[in-house]
Design a protein around this motif. Structure first.
Motif, PDB file in Angstrom:
ATOM      1  N   ARG B  42       0.807  -1.218   0.000  1.00  0.00           N
ATOM      2  CA  ARG B  42       0.000   0.000   0.000  1.00  0.00           C
ATOM      3  C   ARG B  42       0.840   1.269   0.000  1.00  0.00           C
ATOM      4  N   PHE B  43       2.129   1.156   0.327  1.00  0.00           N
ATOM      5  CA  PHE B  43       3.003   2.327   0.312  1.00  0.00           C
ATOM      6  C   PHE B  43       3.763   2.453  -1.009  1.00  0.00           C
ATOM      7  N   VAL B  47       9.051   0.251   3.096  1.00  0.00           N
ATOM      8  CA  VAL B  47       9.233   1.279   4.129  1.00  0.00           C
ATOM      9  C   VAL B  47      10.207   0.709   5.158  1.00  0.00           C
ATOM     10  N   GLU B  49      11.308   1.378   8.202  1.00  0.00           N
ATOM     11  CA  GLU B  49      10.895   1.181   9.593  1.00  0.00           C
ATOM     12  C   GLU B  49       9.902   0.025   9.726  1.00  0.00           C
ATOM     13  N   ILE B  50       9.006  -0.081   8.776  1.00  0.00           N
ATOM     14  CA  ILE B  50       8.041  -1.186   8.824  1.00  0.00           C
ATOM     15  C   ILE B  50       8.769  -2.520   8.612  1.00  0.00           C
ATOM     16  N   SER B  52      11.834  -3.218   9.450  1.00  0.00           N
ATOM     17  CA  SER B  52      12.562  -3.547  10.683  1.00  0.00           C
ATOM     18  C   SER B  52      11.620  -4.106  11.742  1.00  0.00           C
ATOM     19  N   ARG B  53      10.450  -3.500  11.851  1.00  0.00           N
ATOM     20  CA  ARG B  53       9.482  -3.982  12.851  1.00  0.00           C
ATOM     21  C   ARG B  53       9.062  -5.415  12.553  1.00  0.00           C
ATOM     22  N   VAL B  56      11.712  -8.034  13.627  1.00  0.00           N
ATOM     23  CA  VAL B  56      11.733  -8.395  15.057  1.00  0.00           C
ATOM     24  C   VAL B  56      10.585  -9.359  15.385  1.00  0.00           C
ATOM     25  N   GLU B  57       9.457  -9.170  14.707  1.00  0.00           N
ATOM     26  CA  GLU B  57       8.320 -10.066  14.960  1.00  0.00           C
ATOM     27  C   GLU B  57       8.601 -11.482  14.470  1.00  0.00           C
ATOM     28  N   ILE B  59      11.756 -12.946  13.566  1.00  0.00           N
ATOM     29  CA  ILE B  59      13.118 -13.501  13.545  1.00  0.00           C
ATOM     30  C   ILE B  59      13.248 -14.873  14.225  1.00  0.00           C
ATOM     31  N   GLY B  90      18.553  -0.513   9.587  1.00  0.00           N
ATOM     32  CA  GLY B  90      17.668  -0.960  10.674  1.00  0.00           C
ATOM     33  C   GLY B  90      17.272  -2.416  10.509  1.00  0.00           C
ATOM     34  N   LEU B  93      20.308  -4.758  11.211  1.00  0.00           N
ATOM     35  CA  LEU B  93      20.650  -4.828  12.634  1.00  0.00           C
ATOM     36  C   LEU B  93      19.888  -5.936  13.362  1.00  0.00           C
ATOM     37  N   VAL B  94      18.661  -6.185  12.953  1.00  0.00           N
ATOM     38  CA  VAL B  94      17.877  -7.232  13.614  1.00  0.00           C
ATOM     39  C   VAL B  94      18.530  -8.591  13.384  1.00  0.00           C
ATOM     40  N   VAL B  96      21.658  -9.223  12.402  1.00  0.00           N
ATOM     41  CA  VAL B  96      23.023  -9.266  12.944  1.00  0.00           C
ATOM     42  C   VAL B  96      22.996  -9.518  14.460  1.00  0.00           C
ATOM     43  N   ALA B 329      26.308  -4.289  11.670  1.00  0.00           N
ATOM     44  CA  ALA B 329      25.677  -4.244  10.353  1.00  0.00           C
ATOM     45  C   ALA B 329      26.257  -3.074   9.586  1.00  0.00           C
TER      46      ALA B 329
END
Ligand code: ZN
Lengths: 232, 335
Positions: B42-43, B47, B49-50, B52-53, B56-57, B59, B90, B93-94, B96, B329
């Motif tokens: 939709r973007f 994105v 930041e999205i 990266s989030r 984390v969910e 990994i 970002g 980094l998750v 790494v 990273a």
């Protein structure tokens, strides 16, 4: 119970090893630019010095933010992967709560906050007295000036704790005057052992599901939602 | 050092959260990819930041699944590998930090892998390398010609001076108002259209193996804009076909010239754009009667995945090129 606690959600990198309520060691570094470089070496070094092996650990407590999005993800990714690898519990604790607990001996309100740029902060409110310490306001992300107006109405003394205190000291005094209590010492930095102490009592989180508390949605998402609203 | 080492690899450089277990650098024991494409659609693009989030969910879930599907215990692993860069910082980094945490927890060596080395080594999961080897790396972020004389040695002989080929695809797709991700859509449209518009080919200096796609991208945008002002229209499939022909001509032309100049025994096509059917068809035609052997991995190994990272890590494992726990990273990183 052996606890490894860590938090990299703000300027401070903090790691602690706490065994049966005794803090065996703490490592604290200031400066949020290279948390990713320093976190695991700090954990390794501290565990070596406290003669703790990964297999000795029973639980991992992690500062869940709010704070820098990237910063909080560094310790979260580390904590949940370690918990998974070792088959132990992971517990997320609000980084604001850990900071607020440093004001446990204060009688009145305790307001921890982190700068969130553009005059905004991440903050919450706790009520502290000799026999209880409880959260009275959830974590929010207001303009600090608005938040201070809200606090003024409480009428009671308020202890402010923040690594960003100098940015806001004059603003706090301007709005709250004598009502504000601002300590001068290192008490503005949350000790990772406090994080461990809080997490020692808590129920474990789901290691796969636990994520940082960002408080805010991403800019892309909020812009998208605004656009959708306008099109209606 | 044993030759059938088991490496768990992690890749989070962009919008795929991936983990894989690779045996001896060539056998895929498991290859898990959690794609985020739906979240970014939709973007109109990824994105950061999205992304990266989501990493984390996902990994620990993808790592767990990779171990389970490989049918091993994590203690049996010989090393943990991870994409160190280049990519979205970002997002990297998750992966790494997860890799460092895992390596430390189970006491295994850590290996940092270059994302492009991964794309090239995806081919080794299909066929053993023969040197000298030439790799054409084409993806959303990369357009490079890489010469390899032996394992683990990479010489970039040509690279893009502006946009990557995949970037040009995405921008042209947006101009044609095609939904994200645009590359595959243009490829599909191109197959139905005619090369009726003569777009420029950026050959640069005669001896250069470098690429440039921003001029082509602007030419497409200007042509469509001018036509619109005159009240004319072009069929989107013809625009797609003409644009793709220009990209493919240059990619194939430079690849064949480099392959002959360096006496390549193998020519490998790597990266997400390697899935492009127009590019594949043209390369296959040109290399049909050439000495060099053309290799293009199956689709699932062209796009970002962790199996390729494990394959590249195997070489570093045998060279004992391990990282320590201070590894970081890197958003940009030389090959
Ligand atoms: Zn890639």
């Amino acid at each position: 119970m052996n606890i490894l606690a860590m938090d990299t959600s703000n300027q401070l990198l903090g790691v602690a090893i706490v065994k049966d309520g005794v803090t065996l060691g703490e490592h604290v570094m200031h400066g949020h630019r290279d948390h990713s470089v320093r976190l695991l070496p700090a954990i390794e070094q501290l565990m070596k010095e406290t003669k703790t092996t990964p297999a000795d650990l029973d639980r991992i407590v992690v500062g869940q933010g709010p704070g820098s999005y990237t910063g909080v993800r560094i310790s979260m990714a580390t904590a949940k992967t370690m918990a998974w690898a070792l088959g132990i519990d992971v517990i997320g604790v609000s980084s604001l709560e850990a900071l607020a607990h440093q004001g446990e001996l204060f009688s009145g309100y305790v307001c921890p906050f982190f700068d969130a740029r553009r005059g905004q902060v991440y903050t919450a409110l706790y009520a502290s007295n000799s026999d209880s310490f409880e959260q009275t306001e959830e974590i929010v992300n207001p303009l600090f000036s608005d938040w201070l107006e809200q606090l003024r109405e409480k009428g009671e003394k308020i202890l402010f704790l923040s690594p960003d205190i100098e940015m806001y000291r004059s603003m706090i005094i301007e709005v709250l005057g004598e009502q504000a209590v601002i300590p001068e010492s290192a008490i503005h930095y949350a000790r990772p052992s406090v994080l461990a102490q809080i997490g020692a009592e808590r129920k474990a989180d789901d290691m796969h599901q636990i994520v940082p508390n960002y408080v805010r949605m991403t800019e892309a998402e909020s812009n998208w939602l605004k656009q959708q609203e306008q099109q209606k | 050092m044993k030759t059938s080492e088991l490496i768990l690899a992690i890749e989070t450089s962009c919008d795929e959260t991936a983990a894989a277990v690779i045996e001896g650098g060539r056998i895929i024991r498991s290859n898990i990819v959690a794609s985020q494409i739906e979240s970014h659609k939709r973007f109109g693009g990824v994105v950061p930041e999205i992304a990266s989030r989501h990493h984390v969910e996902q990994i620990t879930l993808v790592i767990e699944e990779a171990i389970q599907q490989a049918g091993i215990q994590k203690e049996e692993l010989d090393a943990i590998a991870v994409t160190q860069g280049p990519g979205l910082i970002g997002a990297l980094l998750v992966g790494v930090n997860a890799a460092k945490a895992l390596a430390f927890s189970i006491g295994k060596p850590l290996i940092g892998v270059h994302h492009i080395a991964g794309h090239i080594y995806a081919n080794r999961l299909e066929q053993e390398f023969e040197f000298p080897l030439l790799a054409l790396v084409v993806s959303g972020g990369h357009t490079e010609l890489v010469l390899m004389k032996e394992h683990g040695s990479f010489e970039v002989i040509g690279e893009t001076r502006d946009d990557a080929a995949g970037e040009a695809y995405d921008k042209v797709a947006r101009t044609l108002q095609l939904p994200y991700p645009g590359g595959p859509r243009i490829d599909k449209l191109a197959a139905e259209g005619e090369q009726s518009i003569d777009f420029p080919r950026a050959w640069l200096e005669p001896e250069s193996y470098d690429f440039s796609f921003s001029g082509l991208k602007s030419a497409v945008i200007n042509t469509l804009h001018n036509a619109k002002q005159k009240g004319e229209t072009f069929a989107p499939e013809d625009v797609a076909a003409s644009f793709q022909a220009s990209v493919v001509d240059v990619l194939v032309g430079k690849t064949i010239r480099a392959a002959e100049a360096f006496g390549a025994k193998q020519v490998i096509v790597a990266g997400g754009v390697a899935a492009n059917r127009g590019l594949r068809a043209s390369l296959e035609e040109v290399f049909a009667d050439k000495q060099a052997n053309l290799l293009i991995p199956p689709l699932a190994l062209c796009t970002d995945n962790a199996a390729m990272i494990g394959a590249a890590a195997s070489i570093l494992y045998h060279q004992e090129k391990f990282a320590d726990l201070s590894m970081n990273a890197r958003a940009s990183m030389p090959l």
